[in-house]
Design a protein around this motif. Structure first.
Motif: not given
Length: 402
Positions: A384-386, A375-379, A216-218, A280-281
């Protein structure tokens, strides 16, 4: 009208009322006088960031209180507090008092979280994702309609009138909520055979809850970052009028409103692990769409990219809120959704700060490239979260609950 529709309407009007004054804080603070340019910049930043920072700290606490006493009282409390603080701001000419009241406003906030937690009690666990999408659409519509109405009132009668009408709208919402929304008692505690100390709580599920909160933050940071420069970009790079600027700004909300029901149906019975994989996609799709905005010189293409971006955003924040609600126990909805809204406020602060820093160092024409980078960093962060979230990797049931 069903309770869910009343909740949608209340969310739309309340958010519209709060956004009526959004674009005009710097203008009002400048008209009050007595501020040097640097002081005006800091005061304007405080007017925006202060309530977000306070809400980030207090919203989870209000959510926990709602779990104990009921979420309808929390919704009424938040609406009445918003009405009172809007009228207080309208009645003062002191910059210091205005900024202090804005902090108080943020501390007493929690309308979105209270509405989400209340609504979560109205529907089944599987339907909560669709409900979060509907409430997010109401928020988006209010965020677009509010500034339009506020701009008309501001030009015609001034900033005080904007706040008086906003306060009146919040008071009206409180009266309607009191009359139209049925009271929902707090969830009964679990049986003695499963004491509360043995039940899983958010702190006991870091991979699940903390991963979603980080997501949510990202996502919210990427959503909020363009707001720091959008008006300047439209005027100085695209060379469009204020009306076209407003149309492009509203395109994101239009895409979100249209696409939210589709994403809600798609993700309703999908396992958590598959949802996060698709999110992610979608984040990578956001990278591409924002890149189109960065490269577009044609206004039509830019507007189309804005609409498509909104359609992608409809698959992000509402989905995260839905996953949080589905993963939490019924008597923890306020706590968990409050934490989710606190994370959204933290992401908004991060996005606004990142936009301000980028604006100081990056040419205005390249600003959307910095959003694409975020957004690339969020992806990458979602990947990493997954990978780290072994909890999700074992949830393969249709409802995501094993």
């Amino acid at each position: 009208m069903t309770t869910a529709r009343w909740l949608f309407a209340l969310q739309l009007v309340a958010m519209g009322a709060m956004e009526m004054s959004g674009p005009f804080w710097p203008l009002h603070l400048r008209r009050l006088g007595g501020l040097a340019p640097a002081g005006l910049a800091w005061a304007s930043a405080a007017a925006y960031a202060g309530p977000l920072a306070m809400a980030m700290c207090t919203t989870p606490w209000w959510g926990r209180l709602g779990d104990r006493v009921g979420h309808k009282p929390m919704l009424l409390r938040a609406l009445l507090a918003l009405a009172a603080t809007q009228w207080w701001i309208a009645a003062t000419d002191s910059v210091a008092v205005i900024l202090a009241v804005r902090l108080l406003q943020g501390a007493l906030a929690g309308t979105i979280a209270a509405a989400q937690a209340y609504g979560a009690r109205l529907v089944t666990r599987e339907a909560r994702g669709a409900l979060m999408a509907q409430l997010q659409a109401a928020t988006a519509i209010g965020a677009v309609a509010g500034p339009v109405l506020g701009g008309w009132l501001f030009d015609a009668w001034g900033f005080r009138t904007v706040n008086v009408w906003a306060g009146a709208a919040c008071l009206l919402c409180a009266a309607v909520a009191a009359a139209a929304l049925p009271p929902l008692p707090p969830t009964a505690p679990p049986p003695a055979a499963q004491p509360s100390a043995a039940r899983p709580r958010p702190a006991d599920l870091p991979d699940t809850m903390y991963g979603l909160l980080l997501g949510i933050v990202l996502v919210q940071a990427g959503k909020m970052m363009p707001q720091t420069f959008f008006g300047l970009y439209a005027s100085e790079v695209l060379h469009v009028s204020s009306r076209v600027t407003g149309l492009c700004y509203a395109g994101t909300a239009l895409g979100l409103c249209v696409a939210a029901p589709f994403w809600a149906r798609r993700f309703a019975r999908m396992a958590h692990a598959r949802v996060l994989a698709q999110v992610e996609w979608i984040l990578w799709a956001c990278v591409a769409i924002v890149a189109v905005q960065a490269a577009a010189s044609d206004v039509g293409l830019f507007l189309l990219a804005r609409v498509l971006w909104g359609a992608c955003l409809a698959a992000l924040l509402p989905v995260f809120y839905g996953l949080l609600s589905r993963a939490a126990a019924d008597d923890e909805q306020g706590c968990v959704l409050g934490a989710g809204n606190g994370a959204a406020k933290a992401g908004a602060l991060l996005g606004a700060g990142a936009g301000g820093l980028a604006l100081a160092w990056v040419p205005l024409s390249a600003m959307f490239w910095t959003v694409a980078l975020l957004y690339a960093g969020a992806a990458v962060g979602m990947r990493a979260i997954r990978i780290r979230s072994s909890h999700f990797q074992h949830l393969h049931t249709p409802t995501g609950i094993s």
